[in-house]
Design a protein around this motif. Sequence first.
Motif, PDB file in Angstrom:
ATOM      1  N   MET A   1      -7.332 -13.347  21.782  1.00 50.41           N
ATOM      2  CA  MET A   1      -7.190 -13.971  20.481  1.00 50.41           C
ATOM      3  C   MET A   1      -7.563 -12.939  19.424  1.00 50.41           C
ATOM      4  SD  MET A   1      -6.521 -16.810  18.702  1.00 50.41           S
ATOM      5  CE  MET A   1      -6.321 -17.941  20.020  1.00 50.41           C
ATOM      6  N   SER A   2      -6.697 -12.766  18.445  1.00 51.19           N
ATOM      7  CA  SER A   2      -6.967 -11.784  17.398  1.00 51.19           C
ATOM      8  C   SER A   2      -7.470 -12.488  16.146  1.00 51.19           C
ATOM      9  CB  SER A   2      -5.693 -10.998  17.075  1.00 51.19           C
ATOM     10  OG  SER A   2      -4.712 -11.860  16.569  1.00 51.19           O
ATOM     11  N   ALA A   3      -8.468 -11.893  15.536  1.00 53.44           N
ATOM     12  CA  ALA A   3      -9.025 -12.438  14.303  1.00 53.44           C
ATOM     13  C   ALA A   3      -8.625 -11.518  13.150  1.00 53.44           C
ATOM     14  CB  ALA A   3     -10.538 -12.527  14.412  1.00 53.44           C
ATOM     15  N   ASP A   4      -8.002 -12.092  12.144  1.00 58.46           N
ATOM     16  CA  ASP A   4      -7.557 -11.285  11.006  1.00 58.46           C
ATOM     17  C   ASP A   4      -8.734 -10.780  10.192  1.00 58.46           C
ATOM     18  OD1 ASP A   4      -4.949 -11.539  11.653  1.00 58.46           O
ATOM     19  OD2 ASP A   4      -4.421 -12.929  10.055  1.00 58.46           O
ATOM     20  N   ILE A   5      -8.663  -9.534   9.799  1.00 58.01           N
ATOM     21  CA  ILE A   5      -9.648  -8.929   8.911  1.00 58.01           C
ATOM     22  C   ILE A   5      -9.122  -8.990   7.487  1.00 58.01           C
ATOM     23  CG2 ILE A   5     -10.860  -6.801   8.338  1.00 58.01           C
ATOM     24  CD1 ILE A   5     -10.477  -6.018  11.331  1.00 58.01           C
ATOM     25  N   ALA A   6      -7.864  -8.559   7.297  1.00 57.36           N
ATOM     26  CA  ALA A   6      -7.247  -8.554   5.972  1.00 57.36           C
ATOM     27  C   ALA A   6      -5.742  -8.740   6.116  1.00 57.36           C
ATOM     28  CB  ALA A   6      -7.544  -7.242   5.263  1.00 57.36           C
ATOM     29  N   ASN A   7      -5.136  -9.425   5.154  1.00 60.31           N
ATOM     30  CA  ASN A   7      -3.690  -9.631   5.106  1.00 60.31           C
ATOM     31  C   ASN A   7      -3.142  -9.047   3.811  1.00 60.31           C
ATOM     32  OD1 ASN A   7      -2.996 -11.039   7.494  1.00 60.31           O
ATOM     33  ND2 ASN A   7      -3.997 -12.856   6.666  1.00 60.31           N
ATOM     34  N   ASN A   8      -1.924  -8.541   3.870  1.00 62.68           N
ATOM     35  CA  ASN A   8      -1.256  -8.009   2.695  1.00 62.68           C
ATOM     36  C   ASN A   8      -0.069  -8.910   2.376  1.00 62.68           C
ATOM     37  OD1 ASN A   8      -0.191  -6.498   0.664  1.00 62.68           O
ATOM     38  ND2 ASN A   8       0.102  -4.647   1.858  1.00 62.68           N
ATOM     39  N   ARG A   9      -0.331  -9.986   1.635  1.00 60.19           N
ATOM     40  CA  ARG A   9       0.730 -10.934   1.299  1.00 60.19           C
ATOM     41  C   ARG A   9       1.720 -10.335   0.305  1.00 60.19           C
ATOM     42  NH1 ARG A   9      -2.630 -16.025  -0.375  1.00 60.19           N
ATOM     43  NH2 ARG A   9      -4.081 -14.413  -0.990  1.00 60.19           N
ATOM     44  N   LYS A  10       1.262  -9.373  -0.474  1.00 55.65           N
ATOM     45  CA  LYS A  10       2.112  -8.732  -1.466  1.00 55.65           C
ATOM     46  C   LYS A  10       3.268  -7.966  -0.805  1.00 55.65           C
ATOM     47  CE  LYS A  10       1.000  -5.070  -4.151  1.00 55.65           C
ATOM     48  NZ  LYS A  10       0.184  -4.273  -5.061  1.00 55.65           N
ATOM     49  N   ALA A  11       3.024  -7.426   0.390  1.00 59.80           N
ATOM     50  CA  ALA A  11       4.060  -6.662   1.086  1.00 59.80           C
ATOM     51  C   ALA A  11       5.217  -7.561   1.497  1.00 59.80           C
ATOM     52  CB  ALA A  11       3.473  -5.967   2.308  1.00 59.80           C
ATOM     53  N   ARG A  12       4.917  -8.756   1.985  1.00 58.72           N
ATOM     54  CA  ARG A  12       5.987  -9.682   2.388  1.00 58.72           C
ATOM     55  C   ARG A  12       6.762 -10.197   1.174  1.00 58.72           C
ATOM     56  NH1 ARG A  12       6.390 -10.030   7.834  1.00 58.72           N
ATOM     57  NH2 ARG A  12       4.408 -10.018   8.928  1.00 58.72           N
ATOM     58  N   ARG A  13       6.104 -10.237   0.016  1.00 60.20           N
ATOM     59  CA  ARG A  13       6.776 -10.675  -1.207  1.00 60.20           C
ATOM     60  C   ARG A  13       7.712  -9.589  -1.734  1.00 60.20           C
ATOM     61  NH1 ARG A  13       3.064 -10.740  -6.017  1.00 60.20           N
ATOM     62  NH2 ARG A  13       3.831  -8.625  -6.139  1.00 60.20           N
ATOM     63  N   ASP A  14       7.308  -8.329  -1.631  1.00 53.33           N
ATOM     64  CA  ASP A  14       8.046  -7.231  -2.259  1.00 53.33           C
ATOM     65  C   ASP A  14       9.061  -6.542  -1.348  1.00 53.33           C
ATOM     66  OD1 ASP A  14       6.586  -7.723  -4.522  1.00 53.33           O
ATOM     67  OD2 ASP A  14       5.149  -6.103  -4.183  1.00 53.33           O
ATOM     68  N   TYR A  15       8.999  -6.769  -0.028  1.00 51.88           N
ATOM     69  CA  TYR A  15       9.867  -6.053   0.900  1.00 51.88           C
ATOM     70  C   TYR A  15      10.530  -6.999   1.880  1.00 51.88           C
ATOM     71  CZ  TYR A  15       7.164  -2.005  -0.645  1.00 51.88           C
ATOM     72  OH  TYR A  15       6.555  -1.039  -1.399  1.00 51.88           O
ATOM     73  N   HIS A  16      11.745  -6.633   2.303  1.00 52.63           N
ATOM     74  CA  HIS A  16      12.393  -7.261   3.447  1.00 52.63           C
ATOM     75  C   HIS A  16      11.853  -6.523   4.671  1.00 52.63           C
ATOM     76  CE1 HIS A  16      15.376  -9.659   1.340  1.00 52.63           C
ATOM     77  NE2 HIS A  16      15.666  -8.619   0.591  1.00 52.63           N
ATOM     78  N   ILE A  17      11.077  -7.195   5.519  1.00 58.45           N
ATOM     79  CA  ILE A  17      10.478  -6.560   6.687  1.00 58.45           C
ATOM     80  C   ILE A  17      11.419  -6.755   7.874  1.00 58.45           C
ATOM     81  CG2 ILE A  17       8.476  -6.484   8.222  1.00 58.45           C
ATOM     82  CD1 ILE A  17       7.827  -5.686   5.342  1.00 58.45           C
ATOM     83  N   PRO A 103       4.972  -0.386   4.844  1.00 59.42           N
ATOM     84  CA  PRO A 103       3.775  -1.036   4.310  1.00 59.42           C
ATOM     85  C   PRO A 103       2.887  -1.594   5.419  1.00 59.42           C
ATOM     86  CG  PRO A 103       5.637  -2.490   4.087  1.00 59.42           C
ATOM     87  CD  PRO A 103       6.167  -1.192   4.628  1.00 59.42           C
ATOM     88  N   CYS A 104       1.597  -1.602   5.150  1.00 56.91           N
ATOM     89  CA  CYS A 104       0.626  -2.191   6.074  1.00 56.91           C
ATOM     90  C   CYS A 104       0.620  -3.700   5.816  1.00 56.91           C
ATOM     91  CB  CYS A 104      -0.750  -1.588   5.829  1.00 56.91           C
ATOM     92  SG  CYS A 104      -2.029  -2.293   6.849  1.00 56.91           S
ATOM     93  N   LEU A 105       0.873  -4.498   6.851  1.00 56.61           N
ATOM     94  CA  LEU A 105       0.985  -5.944   6.692  1.00 56.61           C
ATOM     95  C   LEU A 105      -0.338  -6.670   6.920  1.00 56.61           C
ATOM     96  CD1 LEU A 105       4.368  -6.438   8.543  1.00 56.61           C
ATOM     97  CD2 LEU A 105       3.972  -6.185   6.099  1.00 56.61           C
ATOM     98  N   ARG A 106      -1.070  -6.264   7.957  1.00 54.13           N
ATOM     99  CA  ARG A 106      -2.355  -6.907   8.224  1.00 54.13           C
ATOM    100  C   ARG A 106      -3.221  -6.014   9.091  1.00 54.13           C
ATOM    101  NH1 ARG A 106      -2.784 -10.931  12.872  1.00 54.13           N
ATOM    102  NH2 ARG A 106      -1.258 -10.197  14.374  1.00 54.13           N
ATOM    103  N   MET A 107      -4.518  -6.293   9.051  1.00 51.64           N
ATOM    104  CA  MET A 107      -5.506  -5.603   9.875  1.00 51.64           C
ATOM    105  C   MET A 107      -6.255  -6.677  10.640  1.00 51.64           C
ATOM    106  SD  MET A 107      -8.588  -3.045   8.674  1.00 51.64           S
ATOM    107  CE  MET A 107      -7.527  -1.761   8.062  1.00 51.64           C
ATOM    108  N   TYR A 108      -6.464  -6.451  11.944  1.00 54.70           N
ATOM    109  CA  TYR A 108      -7.075  -7.483  12.770  1.00 54.70           C
ATOM    110  C   TYR A 108      -7.823  -6.861  13.946  1.00 54.70           C
ATOM    111  CZ  TYR A 108      -2.784  -6.699  15.462  1.00 54.70           C
ATOM    112  OH  TYR A 108      -1.756  -6.128  16.154  1.00 54.70           O
ATOM    113  N   TRP A 109      -8.663  -7.694  14.579  1.00 53.64           N
ATOM    114  CA  TRP A 109      -9.401  -7.299  15.780  1.00 53.64           C
ATOM    115  C   TRP A 109      -8.588  -7.680  17.001  1.00 53.64           C
ATOM    116  CZ3 TRP A 109     -13.450  -4.281  15.298  1.00 53.64           C
ATOM    117  CH2 TRP A 109     -14.230  -4.342  14.152  1.00 53.64           C
ATOM    118  N   LYS A 110      -8.569  -6.798  17.995  1.00 56.94           N
ATOM    119  CA  LYS A 110      -7.923  -7.110  19.269  1.00 56.94           C
ATOM    120  C   LYS A 110      -8.740  -6.435  20.367  1.00 56.94           C
ATOM    121  CE  LYS A 110      -3.593  -6.995  21.754  1.00 56.94           C
ATOM    122  NZ  LYS A 110      -2.215  -6.491  21.743  1.00 56.94           N
ATOM    123  N   GLY A 111      -9.466  -7.234  21.099  1.00 56.52           N
ATOM    124  CA  GLY A 111     -10.270  -6.696  22.185  1.00 56.52           C
ATOM    125  C   GLY A 111     -11.371  -5.763  21.713  1.00 56.52           C
ATOM    126  N   GLY A 112     -11.992  -6.049  20.602  1.00 57.57           N
ATOM    127  CA  GLY A 112     -13.071  -5.219  20.084  1.00 57.57           C
ATOM    128  C   GLY A 112     -12.605  -3.975  19.360  1.00 57.57           C
TER     129      GLY A 112
END
Length: 152
Positions: A1-17, A103-112
């Motif tokens: 289970m991954s826990a989000d540290i930070a999300n970049n919502r602005k990137a999804r608004r400004d770019y077609h990913i 663009p960086c979309l999100r930062m999260y923990w995965k397995g420490g």
Amino acid sequence: MSADIANNRKARRDYHISDTYECGLELKGTEVKSIRDGKVNIADAYARIENGQAFLYGCHIQPWQTAGDWFQHGVTRPRRLLLHKKEIIKLAEESAQKGCTLPCLRMYWKGGRVKVEVGVGKGKSHSDQRQDLKKRTEMREAQREMARFNRR
């Protein structure tokens, strides 16, 4: 289970990913402690390929309070992204196209470990952004009507 540290919502608004990639991040000890404390901002973060290596620019990680000057890290220093060679080559080809960025979309923990999700994005025009907003409001209104109809 991954826990989000930070999300970049602005990137999804400004770019077609089109594609997303999971990258490891090379960090110093004080950076990890600051990230655990939640003192990170990836709103302006993006990746760039240089000399066969991927780097993350614009990621703001605040200094760790109790560390001395000797052990302190740079706040916005470029951090190396850990990817396979084939992924780096593919990202370099995709980002070399006109109008494409990473663009960086999100930062999260995965397995420490800290992971970063990087997307291949092409900039949206103003009209595209307005159409997305219109679609979202229409969906929200339709869901409200369905909920109101089901309550009766």
